[in-house]
Scaffold this motif. Structure first.
Motif, mmCIF file in Angstrom:
data_model
loop_
_atom_site.group_PDB
_atom_site.id
_atom_site.type_symbol
_atom_site.label_atom_id
_atom_site.label_comp_id
_atom_site.label_asym_id
_atom_site.label_seq_id
_atom_site.Cartn_x
_atom_site.Cartn_y
_atom_site.Cartn_z
ATOM 1 N N GLY A 51 -25.169 103.412 -75.292
ATOM 2 C CA GLY A 51 -24.691 102.055 -75.057
ATOM 3 C C GLY A 51 -24.644 101.621 -73.606
ATOM 4 O O GLY A 51 -23.838 100.762 -73.241
ATOM 5 N N LEU A 52 -25.511 102.199 -72.768
ATOM 6 C CA LEU A 52 -25.531 101.783 -71.370
ATOM 7 C C LEU A 52 -26.178 100.404 -71.233
ATOM 8 O O LEU A 52 -27.223 100.143 -71.818
ATOM 9 C CB LEU A 52 -26.303 102.794 -70.523
ATOM 10 C CG LEU A 52 -25.688 104.198 -70.402
ATOM 11 C CD1 LEU A 52 -26.615 105.091 -69.590
ATOM 12 C CD2 LEU A 52 -24.313 104.143 -69.763
ATOM 13 N N ARG A 53 -25.559 99.569 -70.478
ATOM 14 C CA ARG A 53 -26.106 98.233 -70.250
ATOM 15 C C ARG A 53 -27.147 98.290 -69.134
ATOM 16 O O ARG A 53 -26.865 98.755 -68.033
ATOM 17 C CB ARG A 53 -24.990 97.265 -69.864
ATOM 18 C CG ARG A 53 -25.479 95.869 -69.498
ATOM 19 C CD ARG A 53 -24.324 94.993 -69.053
ATOM 20 N NE ARG A 53 -24.786 93.744 -68.498
ATOM 21 C CZ ARG A 53 -23.996 92.839 -67.937
ATOM 22 N NH1 ARG A 53 -22.688 93.065 -67.871
ATOM 23 N NH2 ARG A 53 -24.488 91.722 -67.453
ATOM 24 N N VAL A 54 -28.356 97.819 -69.420
ATOM 25 C CA VAL A 54 -29.432 97.799 -68.432
ATOM 26 C C VAL A 54 -29.478 96.424 -67.772
ATOM 27 O O VAL A 54 -29.741 95.416 -68.429
ATOM 28 C CB VAL A 54 -30.798 98.133 -69.075
ATOM 29 C CG1 VAL A 54 -31.899 98.078 -68.015
ATOM 30 C CG2 VAL A 54 -30.763 99.506 -69.728
ATOM 31 N N ASN A 55 -29.220 96.382 -66.476
ATOM 32 C CA ASN A 55 -29.268 95.123 -65.744
ATOM 33 C C ASN A 55 -30.677 94.783 -65.272
ATOM 34 O O ASN A 55 -31.017 93.611 -65.115
ATOM 35 C CB ASN A 55 -28.336 95.168 -64.526
ATOM 36 C CG ASN A 55 -26.871 95.148 -64.924
ATOM 37 O OD1 ASN A 55 -26.520 94.679 -66.013
ATOM 38 N ND2 ASN A 55 -26.010 95.651 -64.057
ATOM 39 N N LEU A 68 -31.623 99.981 -63.619
ATOM 40 C CA LEU A 68 -30.298 99.767 -63.047
ATOM 41 C C LEU A 68 -29.340 99.601 -64.216
ATOM 42 O O LEU A 68 -29.452 98.637 -64.980
ATOM 43 C CB LEU A 68 -30.261 98.524 -62.148
ATOM 44 C CG LEU A 68 -31.026 98.606 -60.827
ATOM 45 C CD1 LEU A 68 -30.886 97.291 -60.063
ATOM 46 C CD2 LEU A 68 -30.533 99.771 -59.975
ATOM 47 N N VAL A 69 -28.434 100.548 -64.388
ATOM 48 C CA VAL A 69 -27.542 100.534 -65.543
ATOM 49 C C VAL A 69 -26.088 100.427 -65.089
ATOM 50 O O VAL A 69 -25.730 100.838 -63.980
ATOM 51 C CB VAL A 69 -27.716 101.793 -66.414
ATOM 52 C CG1 VAL A 69 -29.161 101.925 -66.885
ATOM 53 C CG2 VAL A 69 -27.284 103.047 -65.673
ATOM 54 N N GLU A 70 -25.268 99.847 -65.956
ATOM 55 C CA GLU A 70 -23.832 99.762 -65.721
ATOM 56 C C GLU A 70 -23.136 100.902 -66.468
ATOM 57 O O GLU A 70 -23.305 101.057 -67.672
ATOM 58 C CB GLU A 70 -23.295 98.422 -66.215
ATOM 59 C CG GLU A 70 -23.799 97.219 -65.424
ATOM 60 C CD GLU A 70 -23.137 97.093 -64.056
ATOM 61 O OE1 GLU A 70 -22.068 97.707 -63.872
ATOM 62 O OE2 GLU A 70 -23.703 96.403 -63.195
ATOM 63 N N VAL A 71 -22.390 101.704 -65.726
ATOM 64 C CA VAL A 71 -21.675 102.840 -66.307
ATOM 65 C C VAL A 71 -20.173 102.574 -66.224
ATOM 66 O O VAL A 71 -19.645 102.349 -65.122
ATOM 67 C CB VAL A 71 -22.007 104.149 -65.569
ATOM 68 C CG1 VAL A 71 -21.260 105.320 -66.192
ATOM 69 C CG2 VAL A 71 -23.517 104.403 -65.579
ATOM 70 N N PRO A 72 -19.453 102.586 -67.357
ATOM 71 C CA PRO A 72 -18.000 102.396 -67.302
ATOM 72 C C PRO A 72 -17.308 103.642 -66.759
ATOM 73 O O PRO A 72 -17.579 104.757 -67.204
ATOM 74 C CB PRO A 72 -17.623 102.136 -68.769
ATOM 75 C CG PRO A 72 -18.707 102.797 -69.562
ATOM 76 C CD PRO A 72 -19.955 102.710 -68.739
ATOM 77 N N MET A 113 -10.704 104.792 -63.960
ATOM 78 C CA MET A 113 -9.874 105.247 -62.851
ATOM 79 C C MET A 113 -8.403 105.166 -63.262
ATOM 80 O O MET A 113 -8.063 104.608 -64.312
ATOM 81 C CB MET A 113 -10.135 104.384 -61.611
ATOM 82 C CG MET A 113 -11.595 104.258 -61.224
ATOM 83 S SD MET A 113 -12.305 105.790 -60.603
ATOM 84 C CE MET A 113 -11.565 105.872 -58.969
ATOM 85 N N SER A 114 -7.533 105.715 -62.436
ATOM 86 C CA SER A 114 -6.106 105.732 -62.772
ATOM 87 C C SER A 114 -5.508 104.334 -62.840
ATOM 88 O O SER A 114 -4.527 104.104 -63.555
ATOM 89 C CB SER A 114 -5.338 106.562 -61.740
ATOM 90 O OG SER A 114 -5.479 106.000 -60.445
ATOM 91 N N ASP A 115 -6.092 103.394 -62.108
ATOM 92 C CA ASP A 115 -5.548 102.041 -62.089
ATOM 93 C C ASP A 115 -6.408 101.040 -62.859
ATOM 94 O O ASP A 115 -6.282 99.836 -62.699
ATOM 95 C CB ASP A 115 -5.376 101.557 -60.648
ATOM 96 C CG ASP A 115 -6.674 101.651 -59.854
ATOM 97 O OD1 ASP A 115 -7.654 102.212 -60.386
ATOM 98 O OD2 ASP A 115 -6.710 101.179 -58.702
ATOM 99 N N GLY A 116 -7.331 101.528 -63.694
ATOM 100 C CA GLY A 116 -8.125 100.622 -64.514
ATOM 101 C C GLY A 116 -9.578 101.035 -64.628
ATOM 102 O O GLY A 116 -10.019 101.998 -63.997
ATOM 103 N N GLN A 117 -10.319 100.292 -65.439
ATOM 104 C CA GLN A 117 -11.740 100.587 -65.669
ATOM 105 C C GLN A 117 -12.601 99.849 -64.658
ATOM 106 O O GLN A 117 -12.337 98.690 -64.324
ATOM 107 C CB GLN A 117 -12.144 100.180 -67.090
ATOM 108 C CG GLN A 117 -13.614 100.430 -67.399
ATOM 109 C CD GLN A 117 -13.981 100.038 -68.817
ATOM 110 O OE1 GLN A 117 -13.158 100.122 -69.719
ATOM 111 N NE2 GLN A 117 -15.211 99.611 -69.013
ATOM 112 N N GLU A 118 -13.633 100.529 -64.185
ATOM 113 C CA GLU A 118 -14.608 99.935 -63.275
ATOM 114 C C GLU A 118 -15.995 100.034 -63.891
ATOM 115 O O GLU A 118 -16.305 101.002 -64.595
ATOM 116 C CB GLU A 118 -14.607 100.660 -61.927
ATOM 117 C CG GLU A 118 -13.313 100.554 -61.138
ATOM 118 C CD GLU A 118 -13.189 99.251 -60.382
ATOM 119 O OE1 GLU A 118 -14.154 98.449 -60.416
ATOM 120 O OE2 GLU A 118 -12.143 99.049 -59.754
ATOM 121 N N SER A 119 -16.808 99.038 -63.627
ATOM 122 C CA SER A 119 -18.203 99.062 -64.063
ATOM 123 C C SER A 119 -19.066 99.362 -62.845
ATOM 124 O O SER A 119 -19.080 98.580 -61.886
ATOM 125 C CB SER A 119 -18.594 97.715 -64.686
ATOM 126 O OG SER A 119 -19.894 97.771 -65.220
#
Length: 246
Positions: free
Chosen positions: A111-115, A135-139, A142-148
């Motif tokens: 389910g990787l998003r391809v940009n 170029l893919v977006e990987v979720p 982190m301790s303070d939230g999700q980053e893409s």
């Protein structure tokens, strides 16, 4: 240094450290997925299309040089939005069809998003470079939230990787000013590598058909015969430069 300046420095250091860690964590996540694919293919399908992988996160110094060239301000969100190759993963395969198979599995099964996708195999660069870039977006959690996080993935065959490595050594040796004769030889070597890839792809298909009809023993004998008859030679000047670069 005043206390308020010390606190500002600590805050900036923590933010930069967190920023760099995000990209390393994204690579860790991708490499775990790749290991799952490799083990599944090896144990369930008795065939592993992935020869090896290599990953890297750009150094902070390298990032600074790039944002300076591109005129990007030293603001982490701006860097994240404009510099897409901070984290890179290279996957080397046996055959050209494996490249697209792996791409499909990464995007469909995980389910990787391809940009962005750049197919330098179907449309090689003028110098002969061949590879599939994603170029893919990987979720990343982190301790303070999700980053893409954006990661550049390069997928290529062994022959493509060998050529790209040699080309890099030559450009480094000549400090980007490569003689025209060597550039021509590099292009010819790329064409030779592509012919080898296509030939080995054809042999792979033929062996697969024989395997289905005649059994593994016949396939092993035919594989040894076919592999023994193949030859792939780079121009001697390029081989010599490759040796010097090691």
């Amino acid at each position: 240094m005043k206390p308020i300046q010390i606190e500002q420095f600590k805050k900036m250091k923590n933010e930069v450290t967190r920023f760099m860690m995000m990209y390393q964590f994204a690579l860790n996540e991708l490499e775990t997925k790749i290991e799952i694919l490799k083990e599944e293919f090896q144990f369930l399908h008795d065939y592993n299309p992935i020869e090896h992988t290599k990953s890297r996160v750009k150094s902070l110094e390298s990032i600074m040089r790039k944002i300076s060239r591109k005129g990007v301000p030293f603001v982490l969100e701006d860097i994240k939005g404009h510099i897409k190759d901070i984290a890179g993963l290279r996957i080397t395969c046996s055959f050209i069809t494996d490249i697209y198979h792996i791409r499909d599995m990464l995007t469909n099964q995980f389910g990787l998003r391809v940009n962005e996708e750049k197919d330098y195999i179907g449309n090689p660069k003028p110098n002969g470079y061949r590879s599939l870039h994603l170029l893919v977006e990987v979720p990343v959690f982190m301790s303070d939230g999700q980053e893409s996080v954006c990661v550049e993935i390069q997928i290529r065959t062994i022959a493509m990787d060998f050529w790209a490595s040699l080309e890099h050594k030559i450009f480094y040796k000549y400090n980007q000013s490569v003689p025209a004769s060597l550039l021509q030889e590099l292009k010819e070597a790329s064409d030779s590598a592509n012919r080898l890839d296509l030939q080995m792809e054809r042999l792979h298909r033929e062996i697969s058909v024989i395997k289905e009809t005649q059994g593994d023993d016949s396939v092993e004998e035919l594989t040894q015969l076919l592999m023994g008859s193949q030859s792939f030679k780079l121009p001697s000047a390029l081989l010599e430069l490759g040796r010097e670069g090691n």
